[in-house]
Design a protein around this motif. Structure first.
Motif, PDB file in Angstrom:
ATOM      1  N   UNK A  12      -6.228  13.132  -1.055  1.00  0.00           N
ATOM      2  CA  UNK A  12      -6.746  14.333  -0.384  1.00  0.00           C
ATOM      3  C   UNK A  12      -7.177  15.402  -1.385  1.00  0.00           C
ATOM      4  N   UNK A  13      -8.380  15.926  -1.181  1.00  0.00           N
ATOM      5  CA  UNK A  13      -8.861  16.998  -2.061  1.00  0.00           C
ATOM      6  C   UNK A  13      -8.857  18.338  -1.332  1.00  0.00           C
ATOM      7  N   UNK A  14      -9.116  18.315  -0.047  1.00  0.00           N
ATOM      8  CA  UNK A  14      -9.152  19.486   0.849  1.00  0.00           C
ATOM      9  C   UNK A  14     -10.361  20.381   0.598  1.00  0.00           C
ATOM     10  N   UNK A  15     -10.673  20.686  -0.659  1.00  0.00           N
ATOM     11  CA  UNK A  15     -11.832  21.528  -0.967  1.00  0.00           C
ATOM     12  C   UNK A  15     -12.288  21.265  -2.394  1.00  0.00           C
ATOM     13  N   UNK A  74     -17.049   9.028  -2.332  1.00  0.00           N
ATOM     14  CA  UNK A  74     -15.878   8.357  -1.776  1.00  0.00           C
ATOM     15  C   UNK A  74     -16.259   7.162  -0.908  1.00  0.00           C
ATOM     16  N   UNK A  75     -15.299   6.239  -0.774  1.00  0.00           N
ATOM     17  CA  UNK A  75     -15.505   5.108   0.139  1.00  0.00           C
ATOM     18  C   UNK A  75     -15.443   5.545   1.598  1.00  0.00           C
ATOM     19  N   UNK A  76     -14.513   6.416   1.908  1.00  0.00           N
ATOM     20  CA  UNK A  76     -14.428   6.988   3.265  1.00  0.00           C
ATOM     21  C   UNK A  76     -13.507   8.193   3.209  1.00  0.00           C
ATOM     22  N   UNK A  77     -13.373   8.884   4.330  1.00  0.00           N
ATOM     23  CA  UNK A  77     -12.520  10.062   4.327  1.00  0.00           C
ATOM     24  C   UNK A  77     -12.220  10.574   5.717  1.00  0.00           C
ATOM     25  N   UNK A  78     -11.332  11.550   5.776  1.00  0.00           N
ATOM     26  CA  UNK A  78     -10.938  12.201   7.025  1.00  0.00           C
ATOM     27  C   UNK A  78     -11.319  13.671   6.905  1.00  0.00           C
ATOM     28  N   UNK A  79     -12.164  14.117   7.795  1.00  0.00           N
ATOM     29  CA  UNK A  79     -12.768  15.442   7.685  1.00  0.00           C
ATOM     30  C   UNK A  79     -12.497  16.255   8.940  1.00  0.00           C
ATOM     31  N   UNK A  80     -12.167  17.525   8.781  1.00  0.00           N
ATOM     32  CA  UNK A  80     -11.832  18.370   9.920  1.00  0.00           C
ATOM     33  C   UNK A  80     -12.013  19.822   9.513  1.00  0.00           C
ATOM     34  N   UNK A  81     -12.108  20.675  10.506  1.00  0.00           N
ATOM     35  CA  UNK A  81     -12.229  22.106  10.220  1.00  0.00           C
ATOM     36  C   UNK A  81     -10.859  22.777  10.350  1.00  0.00           C
ATOM     37  N   UNK A  99       0.850  -1.186   0.000  1.00  0.00           N
ATOM     38  CA  UNK A  99       0.000   0.000   0.000  1.00  0.00           C
ATOM     39  C   UNK A  99       0.887   1.236   0.000  1.00  0.00           C
ATOM     40  N   UNK A 100       0.291   2.402  -0.167  1.00  0.00           N
ATOM     41  CA  UNK A 100       1.057   3.640  -0.076  1.00  0.00           C
ATOM     42  C   UNK A 100       0.152   4.796   0.322  1.00  0.00           C
ATOM     43  N   UNK A 101       0.767   5.798   0.941  1.00  0.00           N
ATOM     44  CA  UNK A 101       0.041   6.990   1.372  1.00  0.00           C
ATOM     45  C   UNK A 101       1.083   8.064   1.742  1.00  0.00           C
ATOM     46  N   UNK A 102       0.890   9.306   1.336  1.00  0.00           N
ATOM     47  CA  UNK A 102      -0.314   9.889   0.785  1.00  0.00           C
ATOM     48  C   UNK A 102      -0.012  10.390  -0.611  1.00  0.00           C
ATOM     49  N   UNK A 103      -1.036  10.439  -1.473  1.00  0.00           N
ATOM     50  CA  UNK A 103      -0.863  10.927  -2.836  1.00  0.00           C
ATOM     51  C   UNK A 103      -1.321  12.376  -2.945  1.00  0.00           C
ATOM     52  N   UNK A 104      -0.562  13.171  -3.687  1.00  0.00           N
ATOM     53  CA  UNK A 104      -1.011  14.514  -4.023  1.00  0.00           C
ATOM     54  C   UNK A 104      -1.597  14.466  -5.428  1.00  0.00           C
ATOM     55  N   UNK A 133     -10.931  -0.001  -7.725  1.00  0.00           N
ATOM     56  CA  UNK A 133     -10.185   0.811  -6.754  1.00  0.00           C
ATOM     57  C   UNK A 133     -11.114   1.605  -5.837  1.00  0.00           C
ATOM     58  N   UNK A 134     -10.825   1.581  -4.548  1.00  0.00           N
ATOM     59  CA  UNK A 134     -11.517   2.457  -3.599  1.00  0.00           C
ATOM     60  C   UNK A 134     -10.741   3.765  -3.493  1.00  0.00           C
ATOM     61  N   UNK A 135     -11.447   4.842  -3.192  1.00  0.00           N
ATOM     62  CA  UNK A 135     -10.828   6.158  -3.079  1.00  0.00           C
ATOM     63  C   UNK A 135     -11.271   6.806  -1.776  1.00  0.00           C
ATOM     64  N   UNK A 136     -10.314   7.305  -1.014  1.00  0.00           N
ATOM     65  CA  UNK A 136     -10.620   8.027   0.223  1.00  0.00           C
ATOM     66  C   UNK A 136     -10.068   9.444   0.105  1.00  0.00           C
ATOM     67  N   UNK A 137     -10.398  10.289   1.069  1.00  0.00           N
ATOM     68  CA  UNK A 137     -10.068  11.710   0.934  1.00  0.00           C
ATOM     69  C   UNK A 137      -9.706  12.342   2.270  1.00  0.00           C
ATOM     70  N   UNK A 138      -9.112  13.532   2.199  1.00  0.00           N
ATOM     71  CA  UNK A 138      -9.055  14.505   3.294  1.00  0.00           C
ATOM     72  C   UNK A 138      -9.853  15.710   2.823  1.00  0.00           C
ATOM     73  N   UNK A 139     -10.706  16.226   3.682  1.00  0.00           N
ATOM     74  CA  UNK A 139     -11.420  17.462   3.383  1.00  0.00           C
ATOM     75  C   UNK A 139     -11.312  18.401   4.567  1.00  0.00           C
TER      76      UNK A 139
END
Length: 452
Positions: A271-274, A336-343, A241-246, A306-312
């Motif tokens: 990660x998309x961020x926005x 997305x399959x899942x993601x990490x979300x924060x303000x 596996x690998x992380x993280x991709x820009x 392929x599954x895809x996850x994100x940061x927003x």
């Protein structure tokens, strides 16, 4: 600082706590190896240790606050037995200066200077405060064999790049970890082989931006796609596996290599961020929502499974309701399959902290974050249901935390699967037919029993 060889300070015990990201955990394993080679002894008892190391970061506010709270909780040890407190990791000068001045810690070592950590401990033992923020430009620790903390586990992490050149306006990594550099591919392959020979079945290659991996020597240049291909061929039975991709750097060549090899897992954290072009420009993300959506389409064309996850990140400087709705719209398009979300919270030392105004009210941030989380929960539930009835190859990683009668593991898409225990053990691969789902977990039965 010169190491005083006459000091009788060896065999001092140290304990290490980790806060923050996978990279921090990987760094802790490097630090343990360095200290052990220098005569210090790893302890599993916090209250009996002579030195406590806190590996943290201030990339996100939560980890920083957790560190400060933990330091307060353990101040009694400094008074009771004069335990030395040291902080390592990605923290800004402002935070470290505060902790030193308030006498909460005795020393700090940044992520590029871990080979000198023994010197800083000895320096602190003499009652001197030390603060080290200078970067060692070419340090990759590729010559250090990490001490793997979870000896009973079958999955682990390996850093292949360090630092970052992207200069996102909200991020402190370029200032705390320095410029981007890559480890030797030969060192990476040897470490992965060593891990496989010692019982590890899955490795996650780490970097702030793994897709920009690039190693050169003479006329030879190896990029990330070549590295993945080499690893997949050299260790065909090991999951990779690998992380993280820009999104700015991911290439079709990498996607084709992932598609080509069954042992390269079919999951990309992207990660998309926005979803707003205006906000992406303010963040200096170097791609548009249109280019991001095009990349997602190429991923699903080249690697359909392929599954895809994100940061927003929500509530970044100058974010308006329209920008927020652009993010919601992008999420609905991708599901997305899942993601990490924060303000957003301003990080001292970053461009945004110095030059942009944190002008989105906290209650608005909270409301938008809830909308994003609720929407992702719905998308995750939808994506999980796509697996109903399907048979998945699972690497068994341990007992389910909720029911000791069940194993848990993950499929190639990095989704958690739980199923009743049979005559298998941790580290085995098995095939599971999915019979139930939640928004975060797949539930199933061993395929051979289902067929009966």
């Amino acid at each position: 600082m010169e190491k005083n060889k006459n000091q009788k300070k060896l065999n001092q015990s140290f304990y290490i706590e980790n806060y923050g990201c996978q990279m921090n955990l990987s760094d802790s394993e490097i630090v343990i190896s360095i200290l052990s080679n220098d005569g210090f002894v790893l302890s599993n008892n916090l209250e009996k240790a002579d030195i406590i190391l806190f590996n943290s970061c201030s990339i996100r506010e939560k980890a920083e606050l957790t560190l400060k709270k933990r330091l307060e909780q353990l101040q009694f040890l400094k008074k009771k037995k004069k335990t030395l407190f040291g902080v390592i990791g990605c923290l800004s000068k402002k935070i470290i200066n505060f902790l030193i001045e308030e006498k909460k810690i005795d020393f700090f070592v940044n992520p590029n200077s871990y080979k000198k950590i023994s010197d800083f401990i000895r320096y602190a033992m003499d009652g001197k405060k030390s603060l080290h923020l200078n970067h060692q430009k070419n340090e990759t620790y590729s010559d250090i064999q990490p001490f793997y903390l979870n000896q009973k586990k079958v999955t682990t992490f390996l850093s292949i790049t360090r630092g970052c050149d992207n200069m996102c306006t909200f991020c402190i990594v370029p200032f705390t970890r320095g410029r981007e550099r890559s480890s030797s591919p030969y060192s990476i392959i040897e470490q992965c082989k060593h891990l496989y020979q010692n019982g590890y079945k899955e490795i996650t290659l780490l970097g702030q931006n793994v897709d920009s991996y690039r190693w050169s020597k003479g006329f030879i240049t190896i990029g990330f796609s070549e590295l993945l291909n080499l690893l997949a061929l050299e260790i065909p039975s090991m999951r990779i596996r690998f992380s993280t991709s820009n999104p700015h750097d991911m290439s079709d060549k990498v996607l084709e290599i992932i598609s080509k090899h069954p042992n390269i897992c079919k999951h990309i954290h992207l990660p998309v961020q926005s979803g707003s072009n205006k906000i992406l420009r303010l963040m200096n993300r170097k791609y548009t929502r249109e280019k991001y959506l095009s990349l997602v389409n190429r991923i699903r064309t080249i690697i359909p499974e392929c599954s895809i996850s994100h940061d927003i990140m929500t509530g970044f400087c100058n974010e308006e309701e329209k920008d927020h709705q652009d993010t919601i719209d992008l999420m609905n398009k991708i599901q997305y399959n899942y993601g990490y979300m924060f303000s957003y919270s301003p990080r001292p030392g970053t461009y945004a902290y110095r030059n942009l105004q944190d002008n989105v009210p906290k209650d608005v941030k909270k409301k938008r974050l809830k909308e994003i989380i609720d929407l992702q929960r719905n998308h995750s539930s939808f994506r999980m249901k796509e697996y109903l009835g399907k048979v998945q190859e699972i690497l068994i990683e341990g007992e389910s935390k909720k029911n000791c009668q069940y194993w848990y593991g993950r499929n190639t898409q990095n989704l958690v699967v739980v199923f009743p225990k049979q005559s298998y053990k941790i580290g085995d691969f098995t095939h599971i037919q999915i019979t139930e789902t939640t928004s975060a977990t797949l539930i199933g039965k061993i395929y051979r029993d289902v067929k009966k």
